[in-house]
Design an enzyme around this catalytic site. Sequence first.
Site, short mmCIF file in Angstrom:
data_model
loop_
_atom_site.label_atom_id
_atom_site.label_comp_id
_atom_site.label_asym_id
_atom_site.label_seq_id
_atom_site.Cartn_x
_atom_site.Cartn_y
_atom_site.Cartn_z
N ARG A 15 -3.91 -21.15 -2.94
CA ARG A 15 -3.64 -20.77 -4.33
C ARG A 15 -3.17 -19.32 -4.40
NH1 ARG A 15 -8.95 -19.57 -7.17
NH2 ARG A 15 -8.58 -17.70 -5.90
N LYS A 32 -10.40 -8.56 -0.68
CA LYS A 32 -11.30 -9.70 -0.96
C LYS A 32 -12.05 -10.07 0.31
CE LYS A 32 -11.22 -14.44 -2.78
NZ LYS A 32 -10.37 -15.53 -3.33
N HIS A 63 -21.15 -18.38 -1.37
CA HIS A 63 -20.93 -19.72 -1.92
C HIS A 63 -21.44 -20.79 -0.97
CE1 HIS A 63 -18.71 -18.95 -5.60
NE2 HIS A 63 -18.07 -17.97 -4.97
N CYS A 103 -22.60 -15.49 -6.78
CA CYS A 103 -21.37 -14.70 -6.62
C CYS A 103 -21.11 -13.78 -7.82
CB CYS A 103 -20.19 -15.62 -6.35
SG CYS A 103 -18.72 -14.71 -5.88
N GLU A 145 -22.60 -23.51 -1.61
CA GLU A 145 -22.32 -24.84 -2.16
C GLU A 145 -20.90 -25.32 -1.84
OE1 GLU A 145 -22.10 -22.08 -3.79
OE2 GLU A 145 -20.38 -22.18 -5.16
N SER A 197 -16.41 -15.36 -0.95
CA SER A 197 -15.07 -15.34 -1.54
C SER A 197 -15.12 -14.44 -2.76
CB SER A 197 -14.65 -16.76 -1.94
OG SER A 197 -13.41 -16.73 -2.58
C1 LIG Z 1 -7.80 -16.45 -9.15
C2 LIG Z 1 -6.54 -16.80 -9.95
C3 LIG Z 1 -5.38 -17.15 -8.99
C4 LIG Z 1 -6.86 -18.01 -10.85
O1 LIG Z 1 -5.73 -18.23 -11.67
P1 LIG Z 1 -5.71 -19.37 -12.82
O2 LIG Z 1 -4.32 -19.79 -12.94
O3 LIG Z 1 -6.75 -20.38 -12.52
O4 LIG Z 1 -6.07 -18.76 -14.18
P2 LIG Z 1 -6.72 -17.45 -14.70
O5 LIG Z 1 -6.02 -17.06 -15.93
O6 LIG Z 1 -6.84 -16.43 -13.65
O7 LIG Z 1 -8.20 -17.92 -15.07
C5 LIG Z 1 -9.04 -18.56 -14.19
C6 LIG Z 1 -10.25 -18.83 -15.01
O8 LIG Z 1 -10.84 -17.59 -15.40
C7 LIG Z 1 -10.84 -17.48 -16.82
N1 LIG Z 1 -10.53 -16.10 -17.18
C8 LIG Z 1 -9.43 -15.38 -16.84
N2 LIG Z 1 -9.50 -14.14 -17.36
C9 LIG Z 1 -10.66 -14.09 -18.06
C10 LIG Z 1 -11.33 -13.08 -18.82
N3 LIG Z 1 -10.82 -11.85 -18.99
N4 LIG Z 1 -12.52 -13.38 -19.37
C11 LIG Z 1 -13.06 -14.60 -19.21
N5 LIG Z 1 -12.51 -15.60 -18.50
C12 LIG Z 1 -11.31 -15.34 -17.93
C13 LIG Z 1 -9.80 -18.43 -17.35
O9 LIG Z 1 -10.12 -18.83 -18.64
C14 LIG Z 1 -9.89 -19.56 -16.32
O10 LIG Z 1 -10.99 -20.37 -16.64
P3 LIG Z 1 -10.68 -21.86 -17.18
O11 LIG Z 1 -10.03 -22.58 -16.04
O12 LIG Z 1 -12.00 -22.41 -17.58
O13 LIG Z 1 -9.72 -21.65 -18.31
C15 LIG Z 1 -6.11 -15.64 -10.85
O14 LIG Z 1 -7.22 -15.33 -11.66
C16 LIG Z 1 -5.77 -14.42 -10.01
O15 LIG Z 1 -4.72 -14.37 -9.34
N6 LIG Z 1 -6.69 -13.41 -10.03
C17 LIG Z 1 -6.43 -12.19 -9.25
C18 LIG Z 1 -7.05 -12.44 -7.84
C19 LIG Z 1 -8.49 -12.80 -8.07
O16 LIG Z 1 -9.20 -12.21 -8.90
N7 LIG Z 1 -8.93 -13.89 -7.38
C20 LIG Z 1 -10.30 -14.31 -7.42
C21 LIG Z 1 -11.12 -13.31 -6.57
S1 LIG Z 1 -12.72 -13.88 -6.15
C22 LIG Z 1 -13.62 -13.52 -7.48
O17 LIG Z 1 -13.12 -13.03 -8.49
C23 LIG Z 1 -15.05 -13.84 -7.31
C24 LIG Z 1 -15.93 -12.91 -8.06
C25 LIG Z 1 -15.95 -11.51 -7.54
O18 LIG Z 1 -15.15 -11.13 -6.70
O19 LIG Z 1 -16.83 -10.75 -8.04
N1 LIG Z 2 -13.97 -16.92 -5.27
C1 LIG Z 2 -13.50 -17.80 -6.30
C2 LIG Z 2 -14.11 -17.45 -7.65
C3 LIG Z 2 -15.62 -17.53 -7.65
O1 LIG Z 2 -16.21 -16.78 -6.67
C4 LIG Z 2 -11.99 -17.78 -6.39
O2 LIG Z 2 -11.34 -17.12 -5.57
O3 LIG Z 2 -11.50 -18.43 -7.30
#
Ligand SMILES: CC(C)(COP(=O)(O)OP(=O)(O)OC[C@H]1O[C@@H](n2cnc3c(N)ncnc32)[C@H](O)[C@@H]1OP(=O)(O)O)[C@@H](O)C(=O)NCCC(=O)NCCSC(=O)CCC(=O)O
Ligand SMILES: N[C@@H](CCO)C(=O)O
Length: 317
Positions: free
Chosen positions: A249, A163, A235, A142, A237, A192
Amino acid sequence: MPIRIPDRLPAANVLSRENIFVMTETRAINQDIRPMRVLLLNLMPKKIETENQLLRMLSNSPLQIGVDLLRIDNRPSKNTPQSHLEHFYYDFEQIKDQFYDGLIITGAPLGLTDFCDVVYWDKIEQIVEWSKSHVTSTLFLCWAAQAGLKILYSLDKRTRLEKLSGVYEHQNMGQFEPLVRGFDDVFLAPHSRYADFPLELIREKTNLKVLAGSEQVGMYLAVSPDRRQVFVTGHPEYDPDTLHQEYMRDLSVGIEPNMPVNYYPDNNPDNPPRATWRSHGHLLFSNWLNYHVYQLTPYDLNTLSAAGDTLTKDWED
Ligand SMILES: CC(C)(COP(=O)(O)OP(=O)(O)OC[C@H]1O[C@@H](n2cnc3c(N)ncnc32)[C@H](O)[C@@H]1OP(=O)(O)O)[C@@H](O)C(=O)NCCC(=O)NCCSC(=O)CCC(=O)O
Ligand SMILES: N[C@@H](CCO)C(=O)O
């Protein structure tokens, strides 16, 4: 044959309850065969869940596999107890002089984060470069697939407007490639991600062989000519409820996500989801372990850095 893991890793109990044969360190040292060494760089937010998922996938193999867990983000984890990380994970400095038969780099929730804003981007680049001389085969999952394409092929990040979340059909395009041996002509796997991997872009900008995908999801599975890098954009897995957990979430933080596609029975989130990709996932990881790790890797791993492209098997295409 079982996977070899630390005696008190939570996966030992989780997998044993599923009648999956895990081997603790204590038992493993009495065996006089060379176990495969696999390094797992875990970037996922729910690291223990991801450990369980990937160790389950690696357990379905006749090989004894030693798994080392690696972290590169030394900031306090938001989603994993610090004690767990300190007890079970290595830092790169501790293993950089080691050699491995396989490396898995997981996804990360960084689809909306530019590579330059990823806190550990420099370390990811360092590890991918290190893997060329210290690892036989690397599996990018991913987000790691997109990062690997940037580092190895200078392919810029491409982000979807929405997404991609759900369980999608894929065409098997690999014909006699060992990695897709036993695959159905059409198979399901979860996605995802915001990352985008258009089929034509991958074919035009890289020398990768695309082994599976579709117009809807783009490239799902691709392999480098020497078969030492494997890219998986989904994914396979995932547990049955992982997409549900992510959906709940994202709803709870107000992102207003679309409901995962082709996932909930009768498209109703109140219905418990069922896994329709598990057999594919097990076959993909078993094929990777067999044809890209076990059959490529030198008996003496210390010769790896000198082996270079002599590792490649001249499989028929
Ligand atoms: C996905 C969530 C809800 C997760 O929220 P959380 O409350 O778990 O915390 P978070 O601060 O977002 O961080 C989640 C994990 O990523 C890490 N993290 C966050 N920002 C980071 C950065 N700039 N560099 C490195 N690591 C980083 C944090 O340390 C944490 O890992 P640790 O737990 O080890 O501390 C949020 O990130 C969010 O709303 N993001 C916007 C929507 C999104 O991007 N969703 C995922 C899309 S799917 C995806 O991104 C897959 C990949 C892709 O699309 O290419
Ligand atoms: N899709 C995952 C991250 C890794 O692909 C998420 O929404 O947290």
